[in-house]
Scaffold this motif. Sequence first.
Motif, PDB file in Angstrom:
ATOM      1  N   HIS A 190       0.659  -1.274  -0.136  1.00 29.88           N
ATOM      2  CA  HIS A 190      -0.040  -0.059  -0.099  1.00 29.88           C
ATOM      3  C   HIS A 190       0.856   1.397  -0.099  1.00 29.88           C
ATOM      4  CE1 HIS A 190      -3.771  -2.382   0.430  1.00 29.88           C
ATOM      5  NE2 HIS A 190      -3.352  -2.713   1.433  1.00 29.88           N
ATOM      6  N   LYS A 191       2.247   1.060  -0.111  1.00 24.47           N
ATOM      7  CA  LYS A 191       2.955   2.015  -0.198  1.00 24.47           C
ATOM      8  C   LYS A 191       2.905   3.130   1.072  1.00 24.47           C
ATOM      9  CE  LYS A 191       4.218   2.077  -4.984  1.00 24.47           C
ATOM     10  NZ  LYS A 191       3.750   0.697  -5.303  1.00 24.47           N
ATOM     11  N   ILE A 192       2.619   2.598   2.369  1.00 21.05           N
ATOM     12  CA  ILE A 192       2.632   3.492   3.608  1.00 21.05           C
ATOM     13  C   ILE A 192       3.845   3.831   3.877  1.00 21.05           C
ATOM     14  CG2 ILE A 192       1.849   3.379   5.792  1.00 21.05           C
ATOM     15  CD1 ILE A 192      -0.110   0.823   4.992  1.00 21.05           C
ATOM     16  N   ASN A 193       4.371   4.911   3.473  1.00 20.59           N
ATOM     17  CA  ASN A 193       5.615   5.771   3.751  1.00 20.59           C
ATOM     18  C   ASN A 193       5.685   6.793   4.851  1.00 20.59           C
ATOM     19  OD1 ASN A 193       4.231   7.457   2.428  1.00 20.59           O
ATOM     20  ND2 ASN A 193       6.167   8.138   1.028  1.00 20.59           N
ATOM     21  N   ASN A 194       4.579   6.688   5.661  1.00 27.90           N
ATOM     22  CA  ASN A 194       4.809   7.772   6.653  1.00 27.90           C
ATOM     23  C   ASN A 194       4.945   7.194   7.954  1.00 27.90           C
ATOM     24  OD1 ASN A 194       2.175   6.462   6.282  1.00 27.90           O
ATOM     25  ND2 ASN A 194       1.002   8.495   6.837  1.00 27.90           N
ATOM     26  N   VAL A 195       5.374   5.905   7.905  1.00 26.76           N
ATOM     27  CA  VAL A 195       5.800   5.263   9.322  1.00 26.76           C
ATOM     28  C   VAL A 195       7.347   5.158   9.441  1.00 26.76           C
ATOM     29  CG1 VAL A 195       5.754   2.960  10.319  1.00 26.76           C
ATOM     30  CG2 VAL A 195       3.631   3.759   9.210  1.00 26.76           C
ATOM     31  N   THR A 196       7.578   5.475  10.808  1.00 31.71           N
ATOM     32  CA  THR A 196       9.111   5.353  11.119  1.00 31.71           C
ATOM     33  C   THR A 196       9.351   4.326  12.399  1.00 31.71           C
ATOM     34  OG1 THR A 196       9.821   7.355  10.295  1.00 31.71           O
ATOM     35  CG2 THR A 196      10.923   6.121  11.768  1.00 31.71           C
ATOM     36  N   CYS A 197       9.622   3.146  11.954  1.00 35.03           N
ATOM     37  CA  CYS A 197       9.683   2.108  13.291  1.00 35.03           C
ATOM     38  C   CYS A 197      11.105   2.235  13.888  1.00 35.03           C
ATOM     39  CB  CYS A 197       9.839   0.713  12.782  1.00 35.03           C
ATOM     40  SG  CYS A 197       8.250   0.223  11.928  1.00 35.03           S
ATOM     41  N   VAL A 198      11.265   2.471  15.194  1.00 28.63           N
ATOM     42  CA  VAL A 198      12.612   2.485  15.905  1.00 28.63           C
ATOM     43  C   VAL A 198      12.548   1.028  16.522  1.00 28.63           C
ATOM     44  CG1 VAL A 198      14.049   3.810  17.496  1.00 28.63           C
ATOM     45  CG2 VAL A 198      12.625   4.791  15.590  1.00 28.63           C
ATOM     46  N   VAL A 199      13.653   0.175  16.254  1.00 28.66           N
ATOM     47  CA  VAL A 199      13.742  -0.970  16.839  1.00 28.66           C
ATOM     48  C   VAL A 199      14.888  -1.076  18.029  1.00 28.66           C
ATOM     49  CG1 VAL A 199      14.086  -3.547  16.623  1.00 28.66           C
ATOM     50  CG2 VAL A 199      12.911  -2.133  14.596  1.00 28.66           C
ATOM     51  N   ASP A 200      14.637  -1.422  19.178  1.00 30.92           N
ATOM     52  CA  ASP A 200      15.651  -1.756  20.160  1.00 30.92           C
ATOM     53  C   ASP A 200      16.406  -3.047  19.883  1.00 30.92           C
ATOM     54  OD1 ASP A 200      17.119  -1.410  22.334  1.00 30.92           O
ATOM     55  OD2 ASP A 200      15.564  -1.769  23.793  1.00 30.92           O
ATOM     56  N   TYR A 201      17.256  -3.016  19.339  1.00 30.41           N
ATOM     57  CA  TYR A 201      17.727  -4.395  18.987  1.00 30.41           C
ATOM     58  C   TYR A 201      18.932  -4.635  20.152  1.00 30.41           C
ATOM     59  CZ  TYR A 201      19.976  -7.884  15.503  1.00 30.41           C
ATOM     60  OH  TYR A 201      20.304  -8.948  15.005  1.00 30.41           O
ATOM     61  N   ASN A 202      18.391  -5.245  21.087  1.00 26.79           N
ATOM     62  CA  ASN A 202      19.347  -5.590  22.097  1.00 26.79           C
ATOM     63  C   ASN A 202      19.786  -7.190  22.243  1.00 26.79           C
ATOM     64  OD1 ASN A 202      17.191  -6.769  23.398  1.00 26.79           O
ATOM     65  ND2 ASN A 202      16.967  -5.330  25.047  1.00 26.79           N
TER      66      ASN A 202
END
Length: 306
Positions: A190-202
Amino acid sequence: MKNQESEVVALGIRKRVFEHTIKNNGGYLSQACSAADSLAVLYEDVLNLGPSIAPEIPAPFGGVPAPDNPNSFTGAGYHGEFASHYDRFIISPAHYALVIYAALIEVGRMAPEGLKMFNKDGSSVEMIGAEHSPGMEVTNGSLAQGLSMASGIAFARKRRGDEGRVFVYMSDGEFEEGQTWECFANMAHHKINNVTCVVDYNAQQCDGAMSAVTEIGDLVGKLKAFGADAVLVDGHDHDALREAMNRRSETGPVVVIAKTSPFQGMDYLQKRFPRLHYVRFTSEDEKIELRDAIAEQLGVNVDEIE
């Protein structure tokens, strides 16, 4: 050069979670170690949020949302009003609640007295955050549901023409869930390009080190194959975090994979590896040893804790 304010906020988050853990004989210390920097940068430098419209001291639980319950509420008010130009911030890992509360206090969106209500009967300051908990907008239930809800909100905002973005905070353990990958596939479609995911990669999850449970492998490569603009950064480097969080994509979501340490700022916790998900004490001696070692590293006066 790192933003001094975000550095102060990150240290404050770790101190506050540490002090709470000592006073209450348990807490989510490793999550504070790994997430404090990215949360500090988000709240201090990146998120475009309005002033909090929620009570500084959280209200008691008002009951579940229902047509006949006018007293129900969500914790989204701590992130300000919903408006087309403001960002939305969805917290996906509900067990990060204590760290989120500490962050809200450090940036002036919640009163310190709110933590005294933590995990008390009738309180909205839940140990595992729910939709009525400060900073929480949705109940995530099982891991990975927050991302799907964030993508739905973002899709609606995109269709409506809102300027604000939707940020979602995730833990790396959520990439062991199939729903996560279904959501990324749909966001690309759906080209949802207004999402920013921040992943805590611990590299930790509730059962221990992820390498011993389910290794998630080349996360950047997998996410790119699913249509995301993914980037791996040092999750304790504020400049790198700030730059990555401000990325934009034309075709799909941005994913900032913040590689972090579950011992950052609290080296003593390495002695407990891999049992880091929730720190509780088996003896008073163990508690005192941990308290004194970490207090010295954080610059906390132990006489003021208990």
